[in-house]
Write an enzyme that holds these catalytic residues in place. Structure first.
Site, PDB file in Angstrom:
ATOM      1  N   HIS A 126       0.920  -1.158   0.064  1.00 36.64           N
ATOM      2  CA  HIS A 126      -0.179   0.094   0.019  1.00 36.64           C
ATOM      3  C   HIS A 126       0.737   1.363   0.086  1.00 36.64           C
ATOM      4  O   HIS A 126       0.256   2.360  -0.220  1.00 36.64           O
ATOM      5  CB  HIS A 126      -0.917  -0.123   1.017  1.00 36.64           C
ATOM      6  N   CYS A 184       1.293   5.144  12.194  1.00 38.15           N
ATOM      7  CA  CYS A 184       0.992   4.110  12.910  1.00 38.15           C
ATOM      8  C   CYS A 184       1.037   4.510  14.594  1.00 38.15           C
ATOM      9  O   CYS A 184       0.537   4.004  15.414  1.00 38.15           O
ATOM     10  CB  CYS A 184       1.884   2.760  12.978  1.00 38.15           C
TER      11      CYS A 184
END
Length: 374
Positions: free
Chosen positions: A202, A325
């Site tokens: 991705h 993240c």
């Protein structure tokens, strides 16, 4: 809709890849492990084609590629998978850097808990690791050196070729987290001294949930990894589970297109970067890091708070102040801290990242919004 400038977090799936993924989900949906009918055999062919397409990007053999759910899993397999071999051979020293992604830092910290000795290389103020520091850190019992290619927060490109020269004939395995560099910078990852490369789909215009681990042979011998998951014999008994054929095929096609269109993509990304730098220079911004990717800029504007800026930008551009993240955390970026930046600079740091599909940046609007905050 705001212009998307957070491509280091994730990228748009390009149309040919999306079309192929959709086709393999609704029309040719066989299981690559089913060998008794055409559906399964066709699925297997798509997987093996993708294996070759990924291998071609890094000048590897197709048998060197295993498919995973993404770079995080690849990193975990590469690092934790060496534990058994390291203990059996009394090679329990690992070298990494203070600026790695959490997907590398946390597995290494886990090995530290299990008795491994870790040497943490510190970057200079420009975010780069000195190859001489790596040379000084090497020991006879060094098992693994893990250094990322392109930093996800700053875009700093590390000199893989120099690290490879330092490692030379040393037995240590060299692992590179290439999530941000795979398919964007081809030549450095073709360095044959790199034993393992982690890839994320991705970040290179393929779907989320797919990645790969490259495991090059050295002297006809692959890195001696053991599985960290169990329950099947797929992917050379190293990564069990039914293969996600549509996602794998998508990663394969995106890899092929990255090679085919790499130069024109990089040229466009460089043009975007020049536009952004022109704006930032006018604002007296500090660029965080050097030798940075054409696809990203991390910057701090004096007296500008990144949280306030992102709110002010929200209807103009979508940007970030760090790794996706950890975006829900208010802990200062470990990357910027390691670079020796002061608290004000870190609190004001903003990351803009784009792709070859990014159109003209709304420079005038951005300039106005920033000026309003100063």
């Amino acid at each position: 809709m705001a212009l998307y400038l957070d491509c280091n977090a994730t990228t748009q799936v390009i149309e040919p890849v999306a079309d192929l993924v959709c086709k393999l989900m609704v029309e040719e949906y066989g299981n690559a492990g089913s060998r008794t009918h055409t559906y399964g055999l066709d699925a297997k062919r798509y997987v093996e084609k993708a294996r070759q397409q990924v291998a071609d990007v890094v000048s590897a053999n197709k048998t060197d590629i295993i498919f995973t759910s993404g770079a995080t899993e690849s990193n975990n397999i590469a690092i934790l998978g060496l534990e058994k071999f390291g203990k059996e051979t009394n090679k329990t020293h690992i070298i990494t850097t203070e600026i790695e992604h959490k997907a590398v830092l946390e597995p290494i910290l886990e090995l530290e808990k299990r008795g491994f000795q870790i040497t943490w290389l510190k970057p200079n103020k420009e975010g780069l690791i000195n190859p001489q520091d790596l040379a000084a850190a090497l020991q006879d019992n060094t098992l693994l050196v893990s250094i990322m290619f392109v930093n996800n927060e700053t875009g700093c490109i590390q000199p893989l070729e120099l690290f490879s020269e330092v490692l030379g004939e040393h037995d240590a395995f060299f692992h590179v987290d290439a999530a941000q560099g795979f398919g964007k910078y081809i030549e450095p990852l073709c360095e044959q001294r790199i034993d393992m490369i982690s890839i994320s789909g991705h970040k290179v215009y393929a779907p989320k949930g797919i990645g790969a681990l490259v495991m090059r042979k050295r002297g006809y011998i692959k890195p001696p990894l053991t599985p960290i998951l169990f329950g099947g014999g797929q992917e050379k008994k190293l990564r069990p589970g039914t293969l996600a054929v549509p996602l794998i095929a998508g990663l394969g096609l995106s890899s092929e297109l990255a090679v085919k269109h790499g130069d024109e993509r990089k040229k466009h990304a460089s043009m975007i970067k020049e536009q952004v730098l022109e704006l930032l220079n006018a604002l007296g911004a500090k660029i965080n890091g050097s030798n940075t990717s054409d696809y990203v800029i991390n910057f701090s504007v004096p007296e500008l708070n990144s949280e306030a800026a992102m709110v002010a930008f929200k209807d103009v551009v979508a940007v970030s102040n760090g790794s996706a993240c950890t975006s829900s955390s208010y802990i200062p970026s470990h990357v910027l801290v390691a670079m020796g930046m002061d608290e004000k600079e870190i609190n004001g740091a903003i990351r803009m990242s784009w792709s070859h599909m990014t159109n003209e940046i709304p420079l005038v609007q951005l300039h106005e919004r920033i000026k309003q905050l100063l």
